[in-house]
Write an enzyme that holds these catalytic residues in place. Sequence first.
Site, PDB file in Angstrom:
ATOM      1  CG  HIS A  98      43.223  99.287  97.875  1.00 43.37           C
ATOM      2  ND1 HIS A  98      44.340 100.087  97.937  1.00 43.37           N
ATOM      3  CD2 HIS A  98      42.390  99.866  96.966  1.00 43.37           C
ATOM      4  CE1 HIS A  98      44.199 101.113  97.102  1.00 43.37           C
ATOM      5  NE2 HIS A  98      43.023 101.004  96.507  1.00 43.37           N
ATOM      6  CG  HIS A 153      42.814 106.132  98.920  1.00 41.96           C
ATOM      7  ND1 HIS A 153      44.111 105.671  98.889  1.00 41.96           N
ATOM      8  CD2 HIS A 153      42.205 105.613  97.805  1.00 41.96           C
ATOM      9  CE1 HIS A 153      44.285 104.933  97.828  1.00 41.96           C
ATOM     10  NE2 HIS A 153      43.141 104.875  97.154  1.00 41.96           N
ATOM     11  CD  GLU A 203      41.132  94.813  99.406  1.00 44.41           C
ATOM     12  OE1 GLU A 203      42.315  94.635  99.761  1.00 44.41           O
ATOM     13  OE2 GLU A 203      40.539  95.912  99.542  1.00 44.41           O
ATOM     14  CE  LYS A 234      43.500 103.153 100.934  1.00 45.31           C
ATOM     15  NZ  LYS A 234      44.174 101.842 101.097  1.00 45.31           N
ATOM     16  CG  PHE A 247      41.955 105.257  89.082  1.00 45.87           C
ATOM     17  CD1 PHE A 247      41.070 104.565  89.874  1.00 45.87           C
ATOM     18  CD2 PHE A 247      41.827 106.642  89.015  1.00 45.87           C
ATOM     19  CE1 PHE A 247      40.066 105.206  90.575  1.00 45.87           C
ATOM     20  CE2 PHE A 247      40.829 107.306  89.711  1.00 45.87           C
ATOM     21  CZ  PHE A 247      39.952 106.593  90.497  1.00 45.87           C
ATOM     22  CB  CYS A 249      45.632 104.023  94.617  1.00 47.51           C
ATOM     23  SG  CYS A 249      44.773 105.585  94.283  1.00 47.51           S
TER      24      CYS A 249
END
Length: 406
Positions: A302, A336, A313, A331, A394, A162
């Site tokens: 993110h 996402h 985060e 998002k 990931f 991502c």
Amino acid sequence: MAGIDVAVTGLGLVTPAGIGTAASWAAVRAGRPTAALDPALEGNPVRISCRVPDWDPGQLLGGRRAHRLDRFTQFALVAAREAIADAGLDPQTWDGARVGVILGCADGGPGTVETQHRVLVEESPARVSPLLLPMQLPNMLAGQTAIEFGAKGPNLVVATACASGATAIGTARDLLLLDRCDIVVAGGSEAMITPLVMAGFAQMGALSRREDDPATASRPFDLDRDGFVAGEGAGVVILERAADARARGARIRARIAGYGATADAHHMTSPHPDGLGVQSAVRTALEDAGASAGDVQYVNAHGTATPLNDLAEARMLRRTLTGDPLVTSTKGVTGHLLGAAGAVEAVFTVLSIEQQLVPPTANLHTLDPELEIKVATEETGTRIELALSNSLGFGGQNAVLAIAAP
């Protein structure tokens, strides 16, 4: 390379918020969520997604051309076409040998793979399409873009889950600083909303299960967040050295002032609980930009709406940035976009800097008190000279772009 600035001169978007930059940005500014129940996911553990609306690749690309492309490549070509036009460039006249294409995606074309696997199982191997591999291979994202626009310079696809779209933009910037090319078509594209892929995400417990109210399912930083909603689409920027852009009279929309890339080396899917990897990426991006921790006015986070990501985060931002910047996650509107997320959100960050405003974080009703960051809940006008766009993937892969006013 000191003193060389890399400029953003063109923007292109295909997102669940709309086809084109103007439509997507309008929905983000309005905080208008796009998540809905997806008929293609009927029977799956989770049926919520954020789809690109009214997608007609035959009309946008021509029927024969569209038929030979997976959805993730279709998205990229449409976004790239818009970005190139926005930059005032003409592929018919540019020096293709000096034009690079650096794009990111996480998975290539799983839709094509699943379709052809059904053909294999239900019919016969002889019925499998000879276009299976040319359509689904991740590298074809950059390859087909080069073919479409006559870009004969460096050509590659990066895969950092991502973080892919942001990694692509950072890599493109590096190529310009090294004088490997003069123009780069950079960004990311993704089309992973398939029954198999979404079943995998659901089994991991990564997805929101708020099917009783899908429009509010993607709720970054909210106390009641329960996972992300998968989206699809593409974001593309045109990058040039700022001096070259000025010499041809181009509009410079923003600068990619710094880039940081790191790895958590911690876990297959979970971020480091204290965000140490992305903290290092933030510090690297700021150092690269010649900026300090107090210089950042805005962070496009993110912000996936998963419990672990948002907490890690937020802890990192509170600990690392001293200027108390305003934070948002787009998002809540788009879902996402996985490997395209970093590129799409870089475009939104450029627009925030241009228009000196921070869009709202859609569906944020009650800020999780553990987060201790200042999150925009409504559109907010504010001075933005330097912003960060954070992307995490990931495998613990992190990419941070420091984006500055022209």
